[in-house]
Design an enzyme around this catalytic site. Structure first.
Site, PDB file in Angstrom:
ATOM      1  NE  ARG A 184      -0.798  -2.739   6.881  1.00 44.20           N
ATOM      2  CZ  ARG A 184      -0.780  -1.434   6.674  1.00 44.20           C
ATOM      3  NH1 ARG A 184      -0.409  -0.612   7.634  1.00 44.20           N
ATOM      4  NH2 ARG A 184      -1.147  -0.933   5.516  1.00 44.20           N
ATOM      5  CB  SER A 201      -0.935  -4.402   0.993  1.00 45.83           C
ATOM      6  OG  SER A 201      -1.055  -3.033   0.716  1.00 45.83           O
ATOM      7  CD  GLU A 232      -1.644  -6.471   5.425  1.00 49.49           C
ATOM      8  OE1 GLU A 232      -1.881  -5.785   6.413  1.00 49.49           O
ATOM      9  OE2 GLU A 232      -2.491  -6.718   4.556  1.00 49.49           O
TER      10      GLU A 232
HETATM   11  N1  EPU Z   1       5.210   1.096  -5.879  1.00 49.11           N
HETATM   12  C1  EPU Z   1       5.557   0.573  -7.096  1.00 49.11           C
HETATM   13  N2  EPU Z   1       4.630  -0.130  -7.805  1.00 49.11           N
HETATM   14  C2  EPU Z   1       3.383  -0.317  -7.362  1.00 49.11           C
HETATM   15  C3  EPU Z   1       3.009   0.208  -6.125  1.00 49.11           C
HETATM   16  C4  EPU Z   1       3.936   0.914  -5.389  1.00 49.11           C
HETATM   17  O1  EPU Z   1       6.694   0.720  -7.536  1.00 49.11           O
HETATM   18  O2  EPU Z   1       2.613  -0.974  -8.074  1.00 49.11           O
HETATM   19  C5  EPU Z   1       6.219   1.830  -5.101  1.00 49.11           C
HETATM   20  C6  EPU Z   1       6.284   3.300  -5.433  1.00 49.11           C
HETATM   21  O3  EPU Z   1       7.651   3.634  -5.429  1.00 49.11           O
HETATM   22  C7  EPU Z   1       5.609   3.985  -4.295  1.00 49.11           C
HETATM   23  C8  EPU Z   1       5.888   3.041  -3.153  1.00 49.11           C
HETATM   24  O4  EPU Z   1       5.913   1.737  -3.742  1.00 49.11           O
HETATM   25  O5  EPU Z   1       6.171   5.218  -4.059  1.00 49.11           O
HETATM   26  C9  EPU Z   1       4.824   3.076  -2.074  1.00 49.11           C
HETATM   27  O6  EPU Z   1       3.561   2.821  -2.683  1.00 49.11           O
HETATM   28  P1  EPU Z   1       2.197   3.284  -1.989  1.00 49.11           P
HETATM   29  O7  EPU Z   1       2.278   4.728  -1.605  1.00 49.11           O
HETATM   30  O8  EPU Z   1       1.097   2.882  -2.873  1.00 49.11           O
HETATM   31  O9  EPU Z   1       2.179   2.494  -0.656  1.00 49.11           O
HETATM   32  P2  EPU Z   1       2.494   0.967  -0.311  1.00 49.11           P
HETATM   33  O10 EPU Z   1       3.721   0.978   0.526  1.00 49.11           O
HETATM   34  O11 EPU Z   1       2.500   0.111  -1.512  1.00 49.11           O
HETATM   35  C10 EPU Z   1       1.197   1.050   1.929  1.00 49.11           C
HETATM   36  C11 EPU Z   1       0.193   0.201   2.651  1.00 49.11           C
HETATM   37  C12 EPU Z   1      -1.200   0.458   2.111  1.00 49.11           C
HETATM   38  C13 EPU Z   1      -1.530   1.926   2.279  1.00 49.11           C
HETATM   39  C14 EPU Z   1      -0.462   2.756   1.527  1.00 49.11           C
HETATM   40  C15 EPU Z   1      -0.620   4.237   1.724  1.00 49.11           C
HETATM   41  C16 EPU Z   1       1.385  -1.769   3.353  1.00 49.11           C
HETATM   42  C17 EPU Z   1       1.593  -3.226   3.163  1.00 49.11           C
HETATM   43  N3  EPU Z   1       0.533  -1.194   2.522  1.00 49.11           N
HETATM   44  O12 EPU Z   1       1.222   0.591   0.577  1.00 49.11           O
HETATM   45  O13 EPU Z   1      -2.113  -0.308   2.904  1.00 49.11           O
HETATM   46  O14 EPU Z   1      -2.809   2.238   1.773  1.00 49.11           O
HETATM   47  O15 EPU Z   1       0.846   2.412   2.028  1.00 49.11           O
HETATM   48  O16 EPU Z   1      -0.233   4.597   3.003  1.00 49.11           O
HETATM   49  O17 EPU Z   1       1.993  -1.185   4.244  1.00 49.11           O
HETATM   50  C18 EPU Z   1      -3.119  -2.462   3.012  1.00 49.11           C
HETATM   51  O18 EPU Z   1      -2.392  -2.690   3.981  1.00 49.11           O
HETATM   52  O19 EPU Z   1      -3.930  -3.321   2.586  1.00 49.11           O
HETATM   53  C19 EPU Z   1      -2.991  -1.196   2.329  1.00 49.11           C
HETATM   54  C20 EPU Z   1      -3.679  -0.923   1.228  1.00 49.11           C
END
Ligand code: EPU
Length: 350
Positions: free
Chosen positions: A167, A241, A344
């Site tokens: 990012r 996010s 972000e």
């Molecule tokens: N999780 C929770 N609760 C939640 C959401 C997530 O506990 O409500 C935990 C879970 O353990 C899950 C982990 O967080 O396994 C990761 O969650 P997720 O796969 O949804 O990914 P993220 O890290 O929350 C990132 C990006 C997203 C992108 C997804 C998929 C960032 C800040 N966000 O989210 O990007 O779509 O991975 O690759 O890095 C964005 O930047 O706007 C965005 C949507």
């Protein structure tokens, strides 16, 4: 190019996915690169600051608006040319990102399929090195065409000089003044999708990895998390996010895990080792385990029912209330785990 059309007091809220924020003092829509340059020259003559608007999907505008010139990038054009084993696809900054992804998937060009369903325009993607489901734009980006308002020149920057990280890029730091005009990606004709995200792997469940199928699977995952902008979704007003996933040292990650155990949290702390040896934590997990529940509201703003990382505007709210909620979450997570979450989306005018 005809005379520069500058409008005064244009509301910015409707131009952001959050639907919040006041007006721009001055506003220009740039349908060609010459207008971008002319707009900067005009602002410089007026002594006004300039902010560049893409799709408005990663942007928080203050209630008072932006006291300068907003240049909305509305340039269009996509062209493809063979380059060795690859195809180089150049897209103008104002093109819809997901439109570009859909087109490359239809053309059988691999490399962007996991980035399906991300709102916003092409020009914003290099700035924060947009990434999802195991792909980042920096994986396939070859070069970025930029306008430099200081020298008033247009330059082609090799992707290797853009300092891409999670990012992050030089466009957020010392290259902040540069305006992205176009981005060129090297894609693989006939290529299979490379799946590097466990959740996507599970969703595909052994099915062939043709690009169209991967795109459908990513869109379904995003929809389930409320990360697909759909007009009939009551939680559509978000900036995706709202916080980045914290990247910490090994000792700090272990301390967070210890802290979680001492709080009686039995679920394993999600953590991913980075290539530099540091550890990425899941901000969504930290938020939920701090006691902030999905779907919680503070008046007209709240946390998404489907993903703890997405803050939602329900309508009729203010940026101040959204930022107050964000501060509350940052403090709650810090008090519980000692980790400071970082915002972000970009913030204008506050
Ligand atoms: N999780 C929770 N609760 C939640 C959401 C997530 O506990 O409500 C935990 C879970 O353990 C899950 C982990 O967080 O396994 C990761 O969650 P997720 O796969 O949804 O990914 P993220 O890290 O929350 C990132 C990006 C997203 C992108 C997804 C998929 C960032 C800040 N966000 O989210 O990007 O779509 O991975 O690759 O890095 C964005 O930047 O706007 C965005 C949507």
């Amino acid at each position: 190019m005809s005379a520069l059309a500058v409008r005064a007091g244009v509301p910015l809220g409707p131009r952001t996915t959050l639907g919040l924020g006041g007006p721009a003092r001055a506003f220009v829509e740039a349908r060609d690169e010459a207008t971008v340059a002319a707009a900067f020259a005009w602002a410089s003559a007026q002594g006004l600051e300039v902010a560049v608007l893409g799709g408005g999907s990663n942007l928080v505008v203050a209630d008072a608006g932006f006291d300068g010139l907003v240049v909305a990038i509305a340039t269009t054009g996509i062209n493809e040319r063979p380059a060795g084993d690859a195809v180089h696809v150049e897209a103008a900054a104002g093109e819809s990102w997901d439109g570009l992804v859909a087109r490359t998937v239809d053309a059988g060009l691999a490399g962007l399929e996991c980035l399906s369903g991300i709102p916003g325009s092409v020009g914003a993607t290099p700035v924060q090195n947009v990434g999802a489901y195991g792909q980042e734009v920096s994986d396939t980006l070859v070069s970025v065409r930029v306008f430099d308002p200081v020298s008033r020149e247009i330059r082609q920057l090799a992707a290797t000089t853009c300092e891409f990280a999670y990012r992050d890029s030089m466009f957020k730091h010392h290259g902040r003044h540069l305006v992205v005009l176009a981005a060129t990606f090297a894609l693989r004709p006939g290529g299979e999708a490379q799946i590097r995200y466990a959740e996507l792997e599970r969703a595909l469940d052994g099915a062939p990895r043709d690009l169209a199928r991967v795109r459908r699977a990513v869109l379904a995952l995003r929809r389930n998390k409320g990360m697909l902008l759909e007009a009939d979704d009551p939680e559509r007003r978000t900036a995706g996010s709202f916080f980045t996933n914290p990247i910490v040292g090994v000792a700090e990650a272990e301390a967070v895990a210890q802290r979680a155990r001492s709080l009686g949290i039995t679920a394993e702390l999600p953590r991913w080792a980075q290539t530099d040896g540091r550890i990425k934590l899941a901000a969504g997990w930290l938020i939920e385990k701090s006691g902030v529940t999905r779907g919680m509201s503070r008046g007209a703003v709240g946390v998404s029912r489907r993903h703890a990382l997405a803050l939602v505007h329900h309508g009729g709210g203010t940026t101040a209330s959204l930022l107050a909620l964000a501060d509350e979450i940052v403090e709650t997570v810090h008090a519980r785990f000692g980790v400071t979450l970082r915002r972000e989306p970009v913030l204008w005018g506050a």
